[in-house]
Scaffold this motif. Sequence first.
Motif, PDB file in Angstrom:
ATOM      1  N   THR A   1       0.835  -1.151   0.006  1.00 44.58           N
ATOM      2  CA  THR A   1      -0.022   0.122  -0.028  1.00 44.58           C
ATOM      3  C   THR A   1       0.885   1.159   0.036  1.00 44.58           C
ATOM      4  OG1 THR A   1      -0.111  -0.011   2.528  1.00 44.58           O
ATOM      5  CG2 THR A   1      -1.923  -1.109   1.444  1.00 44.58           C
ATOM      6  N   PHE A   2       0.456   2.278  -0.538  1.00 40.76           N
ATOM      7  CA  PHE A   2       1.211   3.479  -0.787  1.00 40.76           C
ATOM      8  C   PHE A   2       0.234   4.795  -0.175  1.00 40.76           C
ATOM      9  CE2 PHE A   2       2.317   0.342  -3.632  1.00 40.76           C
ATOM     10  CZ  PHE A   2       3.683   0.458  -3.631  1.00 40.76           C
ATOM     11  N   PRO A   3       0.845   5.613   0.737  1.00 51.60           N
ATOM     12  CA  PRO A   3       0.175   6.712   1.275  1.00 51.60           C
ATOM     13  C   PRO A   3      -0.020   7.821   0.428  1.00 51.60           C
ATOM     14  CG  PRO A   3       2.558   6.806   1.880  1.00 51.60           C
ATOM     15  CD  PRO A   3       2.393   5.575   0.932  1.00 51.60           C
ATOM     16  N   GLY A   4      -0.963   8.607   1.183  1.00 47.90           N
ATOM     17  CA  GLY A   4      -1.530   9.794   0.355  1.00 47.90           C
ATOM     18  C   GLY A   4      -0.857  10.979   1.059  1.00 47.90           C
ATOM     19  N   GLN A   5      -1.434  12.380   0.705  1.00 52.31           N
ATOM     20  CA  GLN A   5      -1.178  13.445   1.389  1.00 52.31           C
ATOM     21  C   GLN A   5      -1.331  13.493   2.721  1.00 52.31           C
ATOM     22  OE1 GLN A   5      -1.572  16.425  -1.444  1.00 52.31           O
ATOM     23  NE2 GLN A   5      -1.374  18.124   0.005  1.00 52.31           N
ATOM     24  N   GLY A   6      -0.331  14.300   3.590  1.00 47.51           N
ATOM     25  CA  GLY A   6      -0.302  14.286   4.932  1.00 47.51           C
ATOM     26  C   GLY A   6       0.843  13.693   5.759  1.00 47.51           C
ATOM     27  N   SER A   7       1.469  12.880   4.683  1.00 44.06           N
ATOM     28  CA  SER A   7       2.736  11.886   5.177  1.00 44.06           C
ATOM     29  C   SER A   7       4.036  12.811   4.847  1.00 44.06           C
ATOM     30  CB  SER A   7       3.020  10.586   4.570  1.00 44.06           C
ATOM     31  OG  SER A   7       2.848  10.576   3.413  1.00 44.06           O
ATOM     32  N   GLN A   8       4.218  13.957   4.676  1.00 41.11           N
ATOM     33  CA  GLN A   8       5.288  14.730   4.090  1.00 41.11           C
ATOM     34  C   GLN A   8       5.758  15.397   5.614  1.00 41.11           C
ATOM     35  OE1 GLN A   8       1.974  15.495   3.273  1.00 41.11           O
ATOM     36  NE2 GLN A   8       1.760  17.588   4.179  1.00 41.11           N
TER      37      GLN A   8
ATOM     38  N   THR B   1       0.789  21.488  -1.866  1.00 40.67           N
ATOM     39  CA  THR B   1       0.389  20.431  -2.638  1.00 40.67           C
ATOM     40  C   THR B   1       0.996  19.902  -3.952  1.00 40.67           C
ATOM     41  OG1 THR B   1      -1.932  20.854  -1.992  1.00 40.67           O
ATOM     42  CG2 THR B   1      -1.787  19.273  -3.491  1.00 40.67           C
ATOM     43  N   GLU B   2       1.485  20.736  -4.552  1.00 34.20           N
ATOM     44  CA  GLU B   2       2.192  20.463  -5.884  1.00 34.20           C
ATOM     45  C   GLU B   2       3.624  19.984  -5.614  1.00 34.20           C
ATOM     46  OE1 GLU B   2       4.587  23.922  -7.825  1.00 34.20           O
ATOM     47  OE2 GLU B   2       2.579  24.908  -7.229  1.00 34.20           O
ATOM     48  N   ASN B   3       4.272  20.066  -4.320  1.00 34.30           N
ATOM     49  CA  ASN B   3       5.435  19.534  -3.922  1.00 34.30           C
ATOM     50  C   ASN B   3       5.185  18.147  -3.076  1.00 34.30           C
ATOM     51  OD1 ASN B   3       7.112  21.633  -4.960  1.00 34.30           O
ATOM     52  ND2 ASN B   3       6.524  22.781  -3.302  1.00 34.30           N
ATOM     53  N   ALA B   4       4.147  18.246  -2.456  1.00 34.23           N
ATOM     54  CA  ALA B   4       4.202  16.932  -1.235  1.00 34.23           C
ATOM     55  C   ALA B   4       3.473  15.896  -2.133  1.00 34.23           C
ATOM     56  CB  ALA B   4       2.812  17.397  -0.429  1.00 34.23           C
ATOM     57  N   GLN B   5       2.816  16.063  -3.107  1.00 31.07           N
ATOM     58  CA  GLN B   5       2.300  14.994  -3.853  1.00 31.07           C
ATOM     59  C   GLN B   5       3.488  14.040  -4.492  1.00 31.07           C
ATOM     60  OE1 GLN B   5      -1.186  14.946  -6.112  1.00 31.07           O
ATOM     61  NE2 GLN B   5      -2.002  16.522  -4.959  1.00 31.07           N
TER      62      GLN B   5
ATOM     63  N   ILE C   1       5.874  12.671  -1.776  1.00 35.89           N
ATOM     64  CA  ILE C   1       5.469  11.224  -1.076  1.00 35.89           C
ATOM     65  C   ILE C   1       5.295  10.282  -2.108  1.00 35.89           C
ATOM     66  CG2 ILE C   1       3.318  10.287  -0.035  1.00 35.89           C
ATOM     67  CD1 ILE C   1       2.686  13.283   0.814  1.00 35.89           C
ATOM     68  N   MET C   2       5.288  10.402  -3.199  1.00 39.71           N
ATOM     69  CA  MET C   2       5.314   9.196  -4.392  1.00 39.71           C
ATOM     70  C   MET C   2       6.951   8.756  -4.328  1.00 39.71           C
ATOM     71  SD  MET C   2       6.643   8.547  -7.702  1.00 39.71           S
ATOM     72  CE  MET C   2       6.809  10.325  -8.342  1.00 39.71           C
ATOM     73  N   ALA C   3       7.750   9.817  -4.212  1.00 45.55           N
ATOM     74  CA  ALA C   3       9.138   9.481  -4.418  1.00 45.55           C
ATOM     75  C   ALA C   3       9.627   8.537  -3.391  1.00 45.55           C
ATOM     76  CB  ALA C   3       9.896  10.969  -4.769  1.00 45.55           C
ATOM     77  N   VAL C   4       9.319   8.902  -2.046  1.00 48.01           N
ATOM     78  CA  VAL C   4       9.762   8.065  -0.893  1.00 48.01           C
ATOM     79  C   VAL C   4       9.299   6.776  -0.868  1.00 48.01           C
ATOM     80  CG1 VAL C   4       9.656   7.947   1.503  1.00 48.01           C
ATOM     81  CG2 VAL C   4      10.101  10.080   0.518  1.00 48.01           C
ATOM     82  N   SER C   5       8.052   6.468  -1.308  1.00 51.40           N
ATOM     83  CA  SER C   5       7.317   5.191  -1.448  1.00 51.40           C
ATOM     84  C   SER C   5       8.256   4.335  -2.535  1.00 51.40           C
ATOM     85  CB  SER C   5       6.022   5.306  -2.064  1.00 51.40           C
ATOM     86  OG  SER C   5       5.154   5.872  -1.107  1.00 51.40           O
ATOM     87  N   LEU C   6       8.468   5.141  -3.732  1.00 53.35           N
ATOM     88  CA  LEU C   6       9.165   4.381  -4.836  1.00 53.35           C
ATOM     89  C   LEU C   6      10.375   4.090  -4.403  1.00 53.35           C
ATOM     90  CD1 LEU C   6       7.436   5.754  -7.786  1.00 53.35           C
ATOM     91  CD2 LEU C   6       7.033   3.560  -6.623  1.00 53.35           C
ATOM     92  N   ALA C   7      11.221   4.956  -3.643  1.00 54.70           N
ATOM     93  CA  ALA C   7      12.466   4.691  -3.352  1.00 54.70           C
ATOM     94  C   ALA C   7      12.684   3.404  -2.189  1.00 54.70           C
ATOM     95  CB  ALA C   7      13.031   5.993  -2.431  1.00 54.70           C
ATOM     96  N   ALA C   8      11.689   3.444  -1.608  1.00 60.78           N
ATOM     97  CA  ALA C   8      11.429   2.299  -0.440  1.00 60.78           C
ATOM     98  C   ALA C   8      11.425   1.082  -1.395  1.00 60.78           C
ATOM     99  CB  ALA C   8      10.334   2.508   0.391  1.00 60.78           C
TER     100      ALA C   8
ATOM    101  N   PRO D   1      -6.287  20.950   8.400  1.00 59.72           N
ATOM    102  CA  PRO D   1      -5.544  22.025   7.810  1.00 59.72           C
ATOM    103  C   PRO D   1      -4.977  21.930   6.299  1.00 59.72           C
ATOM    104  CG  PRO D   1      -4.126  20.582   9.330  1.00 59.72           C
ATOM    105  CD  PRO D   1      -5.621  20.118   9.285  1.00 59.72           C
ATOM    106  N   VAL D   2      -5.878  22.022   5.670  1.00 59.49           N
ATOM    107  CA  VAL D   2      -5.660  21.695   4.046  1.00 59.49           C
ATOM    108  C   VAL D   2      -5.940  22.995   3.381  1.00 59.49           C
ATOM    109  CG1 VAL D   2      -6.145  19.304   3.966  1.00 59.49           C
ATOM    110  CG2 VAL D   2      -7.995  20.723   3.574  1.00 59.49           C
ATOM    111  N   SER D   3      -5.212  23.336   1.985  1.00 54.61           N
ATOM    112  CA  SER D   3      -5.306  24.323   1.295  1.00 54.61           C
ATOM    113  C   SER D   3      -6.502  24.145   0.409  1.00 54.61           C
ATOM    114  CB  SER D   3      -4.092  24.827   0.491  1.00 54.61           C
ATOM    115  OG  SER D   3      -3.789  23.400  -0.024  1.00 54.61           O
TER     116      SER D   3
END
Length: 313
Positions: free
Chosen positions: A6-13, A58-62, A65-72, A197-199
Amino acid sequence: MALAFTFPGQGSQAVGMGKPLADEFASARAVFEEVDEALGQNLSQLMWDGPIEELTLTENAQPAIMAVSLAAMAALKSDFDVDVSAAQFVAGHSLGEYSALCAAGALSVSDAAKLLKLRGQSMQKAVPVGQGAMAALLGADMEQAEKAISLASSEGIVTIANDNAPGQIVISGDKSAVDAAVAAIKDLGVRKAMLLPVSAPFHCPLMEPAANAMADALKDAALSNPSVPVVTNVSAGAVSDAETLRTQLVEQVTGKVRWRESVDGMHAQGVDQFVEAGAKVLTTMLKRHIKDAQGTALVTAQDLEAFAASLKG
């Protein structure tokens, strides 16, 4: 033991995200370098050094988060000889669906980074800051959430955005309508309701301009059939057809994230280990959801080593 990645969404940054993996594994560093190059941006430096305010955009966090998941996932394959084929399913929460598609070989890392950058930008532009809102209804069941939405509907658009786990529902829409639903829920016996606390108000009809932008971008994106079925947000079912996935990636921008149903469905089909790549948000939710399932978070080198050893032991 059957497993799902499974792969996380926004908020784990968080500042420092992915740095331990980059320091330890050349394959993980290569993922961060590929994302930086695809975006023409030193995103990895922002991830590791901050500031958090810029990382949380949002444009950076998305893509981060993907990069960290795929690095793992890259490190798991290169250094421990475990890849996505070990799983019965893959699934991602919201933007995590792009990570899942990459892990399953349906989408390239570079294309996913560019698509997520655009997705974040388009979501932010769709609704002026302050006009939309999201709120978590903690302890609410679906009937209570739908009742609160019904009571607030005269104030504007408000819908269920995330059905995350039993007792954890998120609503989204016009701020006035979300405020009214939060006020109504307190009279329906729900433990707690709080604004997030979202934009922008994600996963609701107000995101239609962003869905249109993603439809244009995805129309020409190179998307192939995944090597492992993807349990998608909008269907809560397993999909292995590239064109269906393309359509559903557009639908998920305005649609409900059916995570509770997705996890229940995978568990019903024999999955008893849920392995989260790059964070531990979904793993924490799982503990409150399915008591007899095992949740494993892959965040550090030690996590990867222990998980790989458990498969071979």
